[in-house]
Enzyme design. Sequence first.
Site, PDB file in Angstrom:
ATOM      1  N   CYS A 144       4.036   0.265   1.047  1.00 13.48           N
ATOM      2  CA  CYS A 144       4.336  -0.401   2.319  1.00 13.48           C
ATOM      3  C   CYS A 144       4.977  -1.779   2.170  1.00 13.48           C
ATOM      4  O   CYS A 144       6.093  -1.984   2.634  1.00 13.48           O
ATOM      5  CB  CYS A 144       3.061  -0.515   3.138  1.00 13.48           C
ATOM      6  SG  CYS A 144       2.284   1.086   3.379  1.00 13.48           S
ATOM      7  N   LYS A 193      -3.323  -0.573  -6.526  1.00 15.85           N
ATOM      8  CA  LYS A 193      -4.601  -1.183  -6.171  1.00 15.85           C
ATOM      9  C   LYS A 193      -5.689  -0.134  -6.419  1.00 15.85           C
ATOM     10  O   LYS A 193      -5.357   1.035  -6.665  1.00 15.85           O
ATOM     11  CB  LYS A 193      -4.608  -1.678  -4.733  1.00 15.85           C
ATOM     12  CG  LYS A 193      -4.531  -0.567  -3.699  1.00 15.85           C
ATOM     13  CD  LYS A 193      -4.690  -1.167  -2.328  1.00 15.85           C
ATOM     14  CE  LYS A 193      -4.990  -0.090  -1.317  1.00 15.85           C
ATOM     15  NZ  LYS A 193      -5.261  -0.632   0.004  1.00 15.85           N
ATOM     16  N   PHE A 230      -6.754 -11.707   1.751  1.00 12.54           N
ATOM     17  CA  PHE A 230      -5.388 -11.663   1.198  1.00 12.54           C
ATOM     18  C   PHE A 230      -4.982 -12.964   0.523  1.00 12.54           C
ATOM     19  O   PHE A 230      -3.834 -13.380   0.564  1.00 12.54           O
ATOM     20  CB  PHE A 230      -4.377 -11.209   2.263  1.00 12.54           C
ATOM     21  CG  PHE A 230      -4.333  -9.715   2.354  1.00 12.54           C
ATOM     22  CD1 PHE A 230      -5.453  -9.017   2.795  1.00 12.54           C
ATOM     23  CD2 PHE A 230      -3.232  -8.988   1.933  1.00 12.54           C
ATOM     24  CE1 PHE A 230      -5.471  -7.633   2.826  1.00 12.54           C
ATOM     25  CE2 PHE A 230      -3.238  -7.596   1.955  1.00 12.54           C
ATOM     26  CZ  PHE A 230      -4.366  -6.923   2.403  1.00 12.54           C
ATOM     27  N   LEU A 231      -5.968 -13.598  -0.101  1.00 11.40           N
ATOM     28  CA  LEU A 231      -5.681 -14.790  -0.906  1.00 11.40           C
ATOM     29  C   LEU A 231      -6.139 -14.562  -2.343  1.00 11.40           C
ATOM     30  O   LEU A 231      -6.533 -15.502  -3.024  1.00 11.40           O
ATOM     31  CB  LEU A 231      -6.388 -16.018  -0.306  1.00 11.40           C
ATOM     32  CG  LEU A 231      -5.763 -16.613   0.954  1.00 11.40           C
ATOM     33  CD1 LEU A 231      -6.565 -17.818   1.445  1.00 11.40           C
ATOM     34  CD2 LEU A 231      -4.301 -17.032   0.713  1.00 11.40           C
ATOM     35  N   LEU A 289      -3.706   0.916   8.827  1.00  7.75           N
ATOM     36  CA  LEU A 289      -4.726   1.265   7.821  1.00  7.75           C
ATOM     37  C   LEU A 289      -4.238   0.968   6.406  1.00  7.75           C
ATOM     38  O   LEU A 289      -3.042   0.969   6.122  1.00  7.75           O
ATOM     39  CB  LEU A 289      -5.145   2.730   7.950  1.00  7.75           C
ATOM     40  CG  LEU A 289      -4.120   3.847   7.770  1.00  7.75           C
ATOM     41  CD1 LEU A 289      -3.857   4.134   6.303  1.00  7.75           C
ATOM     42  CD2 LEU A 289      -4.629   5.099   8.453  1.00  7.75           C
ATOM     43  N   ALA A 304      -5.091 -14.017  -5.878  1.00  8.20           N
ATOM     44  CA  ALA A 304      -3.902 -14.079  -6.733  1.00  8.20           C
ATOM     45  C   ALA A 304      -3.947 -12.921  -7.717  1.00  8.20           C
ATOM     46  O   ALA A 304      -5.017 -12.479  -8.133  1.00  8.20           O
ATOM     47  CB  ALA A 304      -3.874 -15.408  -7.467  1.00  8.20           C
ATOM     48  N   THR A 339       9.278   6.990   5.905  1.00 11.70           N
ATOM     49  CA  THR A 339      10.466   6.171   6.185  1.00 11.70           C
ATOM     50  C   THR A 339      10.776   5.377   4.916  1.00 11.70           C
ATOM     51  O   THR A 339      10.625   4.175   4.881  1.00 11.70           O
ATOM     52  CB  THR A 339      10.240   5.195   7.369  1.00 11.70           C
ATOM     53  OG1 THR A 339       9.052   4.415   7.107  1.00 11.70           O
ATOM     54  CG2 THR A 339      10.073   5.913   8.670  1.00 11.70           C
TER      55      THR A 339
HETATM   56  C1  UGA Z   1      -0.845  -2.418   3.635  1.00 16.24           C
HETATM   57  C2  UGA Z   1      -1.506  -3.198   4.790  1.00 16.24           C
HETATM   58  O1  UGA Z   1      -2.629  -3.945   4.292  1.00 16.24           O
HETATM   59  C3  UGA Z   1      -1.959  -2.255   5.894  1.00 16.24           C
HETATM   60  O2  UGA Z   1      -2.478  -3.008   6.985  1.00 16.24           O
HETATM   61  C4  UGA Z   1      -0.764  -1.424   6.356  1.00 16.24           C
HETATM   62  O3  UGA Z   1      -1.138  -0.477   7.339  1.00 16.24           O
HETATM   63  C5  UGA Z   1      -0.172  -0.686   5.179  1.00 16.24           C
HETATM   64  O4  UGA Z   1       0.220  -1.632   4.170  1.00 16.24           O
HETATM   65  C6  UGA Z   1       1.013   0.089   5.690  1.00 16.24           C
HETATM   66  O5  UGA Z   1       1.957  -0.521   6.199  1.00 16.24           O
HETATM   67  O6  UGA Z   1       0.953   1.320   5.695  1.00 16.24           O
HETATM   68  P1  UGA Z   1      -1.761  -0.999   1.535  1.00 16.24           P
HETATM   69  O7  UGA Z   1      -0.354  -1.012   1.048  1.00 16.24           O
HETATM   70  O8  UGA Z   1      -2.520   0.273   1.547  1.00 16.24           O
HETATM   71  O9  UGA Z   1      -1.845  -1.585   3.048  1.00 16.24           O
HETATM   72  O10 UGA Z   1      -2.594  -1.980   0.595  1.00 16.24           O
HETATM   73  P2  UGA Z   1      -3.153  -3.462   0.619  1.00 16.24           P
HETATM   74  O11 UGA Z   1      -4.615  -3.417   0.481  1.00 16.24           O
HETATM   75  O12 UGA Z   1      -2.619  -4.240   1.747  1.00 16.24           O
HETATM   76  O13 UGA Z   1      -2.549  -4.018  -0.762  1.00 16.24           O
HETATM   77  C7  UGA Z   1      -1.147  -4.147  -0.977  1.00 16.24           C
HETATM   78  C8  UGA Z   1      -0.869  -4.852  -2.276  1.00 16.24           C
HETATM   79  O14 UGA Z   1      -1.218  -6.232  -2.188  1.00 16.24           O
HETATM   80  C9  UGA Z   1      -1.657  -4.310  -3.473  1.00 16.24           C
HETATM   81  O15 UGA Z   1      -0.793  -4.246  -4.581  1.00 16.24           O
HETATM   82  C10 UGA Z   1      -2.753  -5.341  -3.688  1.00 16.24           C
HETATM   83  O16 UGA Z   1      -3.206  -5.404  -5.009  1.00 16.24           O
HETATM   84  C11 UGA Z   1      -2.033  -6.608  -3.282  1.00 16.24           C
HETATM   85  N1  UGA Z   1      -2.943  -7.694  -2.856  1.00 16.24           N
HETATM   86  C12 UGA Z   1      -3.664  -7.578  -1.713  1.00 16.24           C
HETATM   87  C13 UGA Z   1      -3.052  -8.839  -3.629  1.00 16.24           C
HETATM   88  O17 UGA Z   1      -2.397  -8.976  -4.703  1.00 16.24           O
HETATM   89  N2  UGA Z   1      -3.870  -9.844  -3.207  1.00 16.24           N
HETATM   90  C14 UGA Z   1      -4.601  -9.768  -2.059  1.00 16.24           C
HETATM   91  O18 UGA Z   1      -5.331 -10.731  -1.738  1.00 16.24           O
HETATM   92  C15 UGA Z   1      -4.501  -8.594  -1.302  1.00 16.24           C
END
Ligand code: UGA
Length: 434
Positions: A264, A325, A253-254, A153, A256, A86
């Site tokens: 997503c 990531k 998720f804190l 996930l 920086a 999507t």
């Molecule tokens: C995210 C959500 O965490 C999932 O729960 C959800 O299912 C998914 O989107 C989706 O909608 O399909 P994802 O995109 O795989 O998952 O990755 P994340 O681990 O959430 O990271 C997303 C971004 O946030 C990355 O660029 C990561 O580096 C950043 N991030 C994450 C931070 O900068 N700081 C944090 O503390 C955590």
Amino acid sequence: MRITMIGTGYVGLVSGACFSDFGHEVVCVDKDASKIEALERNVMPIYEPGLDALVASNVKAGRLSFTTDLAAGVAGADAVFIAVGTPSRRGDGHADLSYVFGAVHEVVAALTGPAVIVTKSTVPVGTGDEVERIVAEVGPEKGIKVASNPEFLREGAAIDDFKRPDRVVCGVEDDFAREVLAQIYRPLSLNQSAPVLFTRRRTAEIIKYAANAFLATKITFINEIADLCEVAGADVQEVARGIGLDNRIGRKFLHAGPGYGGSCFPKDTLALLKTAQDYESPLRIVEAVVTANDQRKRAMGRKVIKAAGGDVKGKTIGILGLTFKPNTDDMRDSPAIAIIQTLQDAGAVVRAYDPEGREQAEKVLNNVDYVDGPYEAAEGAAALVIVTEWDAFRALDLGRIKSLLTDPLLVDLRNVYPPVEAEKAGLRYVGIGK
Ligand code: UGA
């Protein structure tokens, strides 16, 4: 239960493999013949730790199969999950639902008996109603019900997230769909590993977007606090710990960093804003998050330039990590893209290393000199920049890095190293929010 998964992207393939591992009989359908043919040879279309072994063992056990033939794939299914893309619709940021509706049309036409069509793709509120309209138009006599089962996930931890989720959300409007989904997720409720939450369908659809928007907000919040820490003389990691230990806030998720990316958060926050506009119910906090995060990515490029003395023209800058990531090869909306473009716009020569992302990076970045390891990235460079916190970058020989750089500058956009450790090795250290 017999389950059909339409779409073998991240969500479809991981969900299909995990459902089969629960003991269900799963057929994964995809239009892309080369993908199906590769999957049959146990070649995964994505990099996800543990996925190939999971797929192989369930194929061997006869519970998991792949096909391009949708009609054969849905034959006898109790539930057909729609897990197609999507993407953001070009021009307006709405979620593009054409793949979802296209798949639903085909599924309804092919089904011969009662089944539940379940949207697993992230879809805006009200999509289930549209799906129901298609059912009423194409196959009203077939006893097909429609449910929503958003997926939470994360890439890189997808299998564990699927098998040990914090919760499962099922949006249903009738008992048949409720019963089928309860059976499908029974393995999780049996060992009490996750609560299975049943809601109305529209509520489930909103839960998915609200969860992603909230997480994106949390990240953006700590990123702005990091900026304040930098100018006010505080340490954002200690601030994050100091607030995160409050259970009402939570520690996750804190971290920086250079801004969130991926397939997503950027797309879903934008789509949620469009939905909110359509309903004339503005989400001002999410609006601010989207803007702040967009601006942050280029700002990180400028931060590197400033750390390097304000002028990078003709200088080589080494980049560690390109994917949005670690533990993925996904480059979608990765902060590395904006950072590298900003550096190139300022005349820098960019040399980069990523353990898995090179192939995808080559599709979106130009004029990058790719190397095969972190030390090669540092060689002759005026700065080394950590953009993605791969484990492989956590135990670098910083003394060696220093000896390879022309200017001993480490810009750590993920706060991987304590500043004292880098400084002990003779490096000038610039982190986030320190
Ligand atoms: C995210 C959500 O965490 C999932 O729960 C959800 O299912 C998914 O989107 C989706 O909608 O399909 P994802 O995109 O795989 O998952 O990755 P994340 O681990 O959430 O990271 C997303 C971004 O946030 C990355 O660029 C990561 O580096 C950043 N991030 C994450 C931070 O900068 N700081 C944090 O503390 C955590």
